[in-house]
Design a protein around this motif. Structure first.
Motif, short mmCIF file in Angstrom:
data_model
loop_
_atom_site.label_atom_id
_atom_site.label_comp_id
_atom_site.label_asym_id
_atom_site.label_seq_id
_atom_site.Cartn_x
_atom_site.Cartn_y
_atom_site.Cartn_z
N LEU A 49 44.57 -11.09 3.50
CA LEU A 49 45.10 -9.73 3.54
C LEU A 49 45.96 -9.48 2.31
CD1 LEU A 49 46.21 -9.24 7.26
CD2 LEU A 49 44.29 -8.14 6.10
N GLY A 50 45.54 -8.57 1.46
CA GLY A 50 46.34 -8.21 0.31
C GLY A 50 47.07 -6.91 0.53
N THR A 51 46.31 -5.84 0.81
CA THR A 51 46.87 -4.52 1.09
C THR A 51 46.12 -3.92 2.27
OG1 THR A 51 45.31 -3.31 -0.33
CG2 THR A 51 47.28 -4.24 -1.39
N GLU A 52 46.50 -2.69 2.63
CA GLU A 52 45.82 -2.03 3.75
C GLU A 52 44.35 -1.76 3.45
OE1 GLU A 52 47.09 2.58 2.67
OE2 GLU A 52 47.94 1.57 4.42
N ARG A 53 43.96 -1.83 2.17
CA ARG A 53 42.55 -1.66 1.83
C ARG A 53 41.71 -2.80 2.37
NH1 ARG A 53 42.57 -0.86 -4.54
NH2 ARG A 53 43.94 -2.66 -4.28
N ASN A 54 42.36 -3.91 2.72
CA ASN A 54 41.64 -5.06 3.27
C ASN A 54 41.45 -4.98 4.77
OD1 ASN A 54 43.51 -6.84 0.91
ND2 ASN A 54 41.30 -6.64 0.78
N LEU A 55 41.96 -3.96 5.41
CA LEU A 55 41.85 -3.87 6.87
C LEU A 55 40.40 -3.82 7.36
CD1 LEU A 55 44.88 -1.57 7.75
CD2 LEU A 55 44.64 -4.03 8.13
N PRO A 56 39.45 -3.18 6.64
CA PRO A 56 38.05 -3.25 7.10
C PRO A 56 37.52 -4.69 7.17
CG PRO A 56 38.30 -1.47 5.52
CD PRO A 56 39.60 -2.23 5.52
N VAL A 57 38.09 -5.58 6.38
CA VAL A 57 37.68 -6.98 6.42
C VAL A 57 37.98 -7.58 7.79
CG1 VAL A 57 38.03 -9.26 5.39
CG2 VAL A 57 38.12 -7.21 3.96
N VAL A 58 39.10 -7.17 8.37
CA VAL A 58 39.54 -7.74 9.64
C VAL A 58 38.52 -7.50 10.74
CG1 VAL A 58 41.33 -7.69 11.41
CG2 VAL A 58 41.95 -7.49 8.99
N ARG A 59 37.96 -6.31 10.77
CA ARG A 59 37.00 -5.95 11.81
C ARG A 59 35.77 -6.87 11.76
NH1 ARG A 59 36.38 -1.44 14.89
NH2 ARG A 59 38.19 -0.57 13.80
N LEU A 60 35.17 -7.02 10.59
CA LEU A 60 33.98 -7.85 10.47
C LEU A 60 34.31 -9.33 10.66
CD1 LEU A 60 30.97 -7.82 10.03
CD2 LEU A 60 31.36 -7.86 7.55
N ALA A 61 35.45 -9.75 10.14
CA ALA A 61 35.86 -11.15 10.31
C ALA A 61 36.08 -11.49 11.77
CB ALA A 61 37.13 -11.41 9.51
N GLN A 111 34.56 -10.13 14.32
CA GLN A 111 33.23 -10.23 14.93
C GLN A 111 32.58 -11.57 14.60
OE1 GLN A 111 31.48 -6.70 13.25
NE2 GLN A 111 32.24 -5.37 14.87
N GLU A 112 32.74 -12.02 13.35
CA GLU A 112 32.18 -13.31 12.96
C GLU A 112 32.86 -14.45 13.72
OE1 GLU A 112 29.61 -14.18 10.92
OE2 GLU A 112 29.16 -12.04 10.89
N ALA A 113 34.18 -14.38 13.84
CA ALA A 113 34.91 -15.42 14.55
C ALA A 113 34.48 -15.49 16.01
CB ALA A 113 36.41 -15.15 14.46
N ILE A 164 43.85 -4.35 15.21
CA ILE A 164 42.41 -4.17 14.99
C ILE A 164 41.63 -5.29 15.67
CG2 ILE A 164 40.59 -4.24 13.23
CD1 ILE A 164 42.51 -2.76 11.37
N VAL A 165 42.11 -6.51 15.56
CA VAL A 165 41.44 -7.64 16.21
C VAL A 165 41.38 -7.43 17.72
CG1 VAL A 165 41.52 -10.12 16.65
CG2 VAL A 165 42.12 -9.24 14.39
N ALA A 166 42.51 -7.01 18.31
CA ALA A 166 42.55 -6.79 19.75
C ALA A 166 41.60 -5.68 20.18
CB ALA A 166 43.98 -6.45 20.18
N GLU A 167 41.41 -4.70 19.30
CA GLU A 167 40.50 -3.60 19.60
C GLU A 167 39.05 -4.03 19.49
OE1 GLU A 167 38.90 0.27 17.16
OE2 GLU A 167 41.03 -0.24 16.98
N VAL A 168 38.73 -4.81 18.46
CA VAL A 168 37.34 -5.19 18.19
C VAL A 168 36.89 -6.33 19.10
CG1 VAL A 168 35.78 -6.15 16.44
CG2 VAL A 168 37.47 -4.43 15.80
#
Length: 285
Positions: free
Chosen positions: A13-25, A27-29, A70-74
């Motif tokens: 996580l660098g900035t809020e622009r990285n938040l879309p990464v969290v959703r896909l990550a 799902q992968e986890a 976001i993790v809790a939501e996804v």
């Protein structure tokens, strides 16, 4: 040294622009039965230049809080941990990747910038230096197309093929295996790809597979094929060990593919050997 069986999917996580990464990550986890680890590197040099040190630190904590939500939501119930550390993000993630199952990062907008990408860009450095496969996430969500994998016949591309089968099985998606040749040799080329795919397909009878042998430039062909893919997998170097840490094809996909890309690295040969003990199939009973 093999990664522990509980090795996590690591998110940079660098900035809020990285938040879309969290959703896909996330799902992968969840798909691979792995915990998720959110990591933000706190830059004290920048913080000391701010009007108040408390401001940047509060921003970092807010970013971590939003990512956790976001993790809790996804993926409700997915084990997730968050950590704010001091230091440079790239060096920290490279070090942590040595014991991670997968590293997920944003692409920094490189796929849509239209500009020449520096080899010093954080995403490029991570794809080149990480000790595990690297998932590079785009800002726009991908289509629900096939899982695409580039196969050139090298040992490393065979490892990418194994990983692609695993991804397709867990995503309940079809798999498109593509081998690109620069000269037409007819049936011999097609049979080579089919033979490589059959070696891995026996373990995944539920995965529908398409084999395509296409003539052209490998990077250009795979980038074009990736436009309809939900994720693309490619070996870091394939059969180009002289090119350094990243080969021409992995660079082309990293820079230009609109789909998320998994650069399969940190694996020694075919899954199940050496560091590949971290591969999900090895944790099955």
């Amino acid at each position: 040294m093999a990664a522990p069986t509980d090795a996590a999917v690591l998110v940079g996580l660098g900035t809020e622009r990285n938040l879309p990464v969290v959703r896909l990550a996330a799902q992968e986890a969840a798909a691979h039965n792995r915990p998720l680890c959110l990591l933000h590197a706190f830059n004290w040099t920048a913080a000391l230049q701010a009007p108040s040190v408390a401001g940047p630190r509060a921003d970092a904590e807010e970013l971590m809080s939003r990512a956790t939500e976001i993790v809790a939501e996804v993926e409700p119930g997915l084990p997730v941990g968050g950590e704010i550390v001091e230091g440079a993000l790239v060096d920290t993630l490279v070090r942590r990747s040595e014991t991670a199952f997968l590293l997920a990062v944003g692409d920094g907008g490189m796929a849509t910038s239209g500009e020449c990408v520096s080899v010093e860009a954080p995403t490029v450095q991570l794809a080149a230096r990480a000790g595990c496969p690297v998932l590079v996430v785009r800002r726009e969500p991908p289509p629900q197309g096939p899982v695409l994998v580039g196969v050139d016949g090298s040992d490393s591309s065979q490892a990418a093929l194994e990983w692609a089968f695993e991804c397709a099985a867990r995503r309940k998606a079809r798999l498109s295996a593509v081998r690109v040749v620069e000269s037409e040799q007819g049936a011999e080329d097609a049979e080579l790809l089919v033979g490589l795919v059959e070696r891995s397909a026996r373990r995944f009878p539920s995965v529908a597979v398409e084999c395509h042998t296409i003539r052209g430039d490998p990077g250009n062909v795979l980038v074009e094929q990736s436009r309809s893919a939900q994720v693309v997998l490619v070996a870091a170097r394939g059969d180009e060990p002289w090119r350094g840490m990243l080969g021409a094809v992995s660079q082309a996909l990293l820079y230009h593919s609109p789909a998320p890309v998994i650069v399969v690295r940190g694996l020694t040969g075919i899954p199940g050997h050496g560091r590949d003990a971290r591969h999900p199939r090895d944790q099955r009973p």
